[in-house]
Design an enzyme around this catalytic site. Structure first.
Site, PDB file in Angstrom:
ATOM      1  N   LYS A 130       5.818  18.643  33.908  1.00 48.61           N
ATOM      2  CA  LYS A 130       5.609  18.309  35.320  1.00 48.61           C
ATOM      3  C   LYS A 130       4.671  19.328  35.970  1.00 48.61           C
ATOM      4  CE  LYS A 130       9.944  15.781  35.486  1.00 48.61           C
ATOM      5  NZ  LYS A 130      11.379  15.759  35.823  1.00 48.61           N
ATOM      6  N   GLN A 160      16.104  19.175  38.219  1.00 48.88           N
ATOM      7  CA  GLN A 160      16.061  18.601  36.870  1.00 48.88           C
ATOM      8  C   GLN A 160      17.481  18.359  36.368  1.00 48.88           C
ATOM      9  OE1 GLN A 160      13.215  17.641  35.340  1.00 48.88           O
ATOM     10  NE2 GLN A 160      14.379  16.821  33.627  1.00 48.88           N
ATOM     11  N   ASP A 187      12.071  12.249  43.285  1.00 46.97           N
ATOM     12  CA  ASP A 187      12.651  11.596  42.104  1.00 46.97           C
ATOM     13  C   ASP A 187      13.181  10.203  42.449  1.00 46.97           C
ATOM     14  OD1 ASP A 187      12.605  12.733  39.570  1.00 46.97           O
ATOM     15  OD2 ASP A 187      14.146  14.220  40.042  1.00 46.97           O
TER      16      ASP A 187
END
Ligand code: GUN
Length: 290
Positions: free
Chosen positions: A52, A96, A119
Site C-alpha cells: 500500500k 490493517q 477501506d
C-alpha cells in the site's frame, strides 16, 4: 482463455491517479495523505501494508505507517484512531486486519470516522453501498467490478455466483454485483450450502472468496465462464526464498482451459484491491463522497 491481468490494469489506473494528483499540486493543492495502522508483525499484513505504501508512492500520495506491538490495548488503539479522526492532515486511514484476538475488531472498525474510512468497512459505508448511495466502496469488491468493466465482461442479467460470505468480500461484493448498472443475478454460497457444484456450474461469473487453496475444481465451472480468484493463502514452498507461495482458491491449471477469462494469483485481484484503496483515498482528499 484470456488471463485477466490485474497488475497491468492497476498500473494503468495508478498512472491516471498520479496524473490527477500532479494537476492538483500544479494548481496549488496538496497530495492526498493515507495513514495505515499496523499492529503486530503478521507476515501477510506486513506485505499488504508495504504494498500500500508503494502504491501511494506510485500515485504521488503521502503515506504514514503507524506501528503498534501486538500487546497494544484496545483503549490505546481506539485513542490512536481518535487522533487520526481529528487530524486534518490525514485524508483517510486504515487499520490493517486481522487484529490480535484480545481486540474487538468490530469496535475498531466502528471507531473510524466514516468520511475517513477508505477501506469502506464502517457500517455506514457498508450500508450506503448496499443502498447504492455515494460511499467508500470496500476495496476488493470495487477492484473486482473494475476488472470486469476493464475487460468488457458482460454482467447485466448474467449469473454471478460468489463462494464466501465474509464482511470484507462476499457480502459487499454481492451488493455491488446486483447494483443497478452492474445488474448481475447474484447467488452467495457458503459452508452450509447444499449442492454447491450444481450452483457454481450455472455461474457466468464465478468468484471464489473462501480462503481454501485449490477449492474450485474444473467440474465446478461452466465452460466459457469468467473465474475470479480472491484467495491468497500462504502455502509453504521450500523452493522460494520467502519459504512460501501465494495460493488461490481455484485449481488454476485445471480450471483455466475451461474459462473465457480467469484471474491469476498473484497478479489478479490483489493489485486491484490496493488500487481501489488509492481511488478511495483520492476521493477522500477531494471530498467527493462526504
Ligand atoms: N486484511 C485483509 N484485507 C484487508 C483490507 O483490504 N484492508 C485491511 N485494513 N485489512 C485487510
Amino acid at each position: 482463455m484470456q488471463l485477466i491481468d490485474g497488475k497491468a490494469t492497476s498500473a494503468e489506473i495508478k498512472a491516471d491517479i498520479a496524473a490527477r494528483v500532479a494537476r492538483i499540486i500544479a494548481e496549488g493543492g496538496r497530495a492526498p495523505h493515507l495513514a495505515a495502522i499496523l499492529v503486530g508483525h503478521d507476515g501477510g499484513s506486513e506485505t499488504y501494508v508495504a504494498n500500500k505504501v508503494k502504491a501511494c508512492e506510485a500515485c504521488g500520495f503521502r503515506s504514514t505507517v503507524i506501528r503498534r506491538e501486538a500487546d497494544v490495548t484496545q483503549a490505546e488503539l481506539l485513542s490512536l484512531i481518535d487522533t487520526l479522526n481529528a487530524d486534518t492532515d490525514v485524508d483517510g486511514f486504515i487499520v490493517q486486519l486481522p487484529l490480535p484476538a484480545h481486540i474487538d475488531e468490530q469496535a475498531v472498525i466502528e471507531a473510524v470516522r466514516p468520511d475517513k474510512d477508505v477501506d469502506g468497512f464502517h457500517p455506514v459505508n457498508v450500508g450506503r453501498q448496499a443502498l447504492g448511495l455515494p460511499c467508500f466502496h470496500s476495496a476488493t469488491p470495487a477492484g473486482i467490478v473494475e476488472l470486469l468493466r476493464h475487460y468488457d465482461i458482460p454482467t447485466r442479467g448474467r449469473s454471478c455466483v460468489i463462494i464466501g460470505r465474509s464482511n470484507i468480500v462476499g457480502k459487499p461484493l454481492a451488493a455491488l454485483m446486483m447494483q443497478r448498472g452492474v445488474d448481475a443475478t447474484v447467488t452467495v454460497c457458503h459452508s452450509a450450502t447444499e449442492g454447491l457444484a450444481d450452483i457454481t456450474r450455472r455461474a457466468d461469473i464465478l468468484v471464489a472468496a473462501l480462503g481454501r487453496p485449490g477449492f474450485v475444481t474444473a467440474d465446478m465451472v461452466k465452460p466459457g465462464a469468467t473465474v475470479i480468484d480472491v484467495g491468497t493463502t500462504r502455502v509453504p514452498d521450500a523452493s522460494r526464498k520467502s519459504g512460501f507461495r501465494l495460493c488461490g482458491d481455484v485449481d488454476f491449471e485445471a480450471v483455466a482451459p475451461k474459462c473465457s477469462y480467469i484471474t491469476p494469483v498473484p497478479g489478479g485481484v490483489g493489485p486491484m484491491t490496493i488500487v481501489s484503496l488509492m481511488q478511495n483515498t483520492l476521493r477522500a482528499a477531494l471530498h467527493e463522497v462526504y
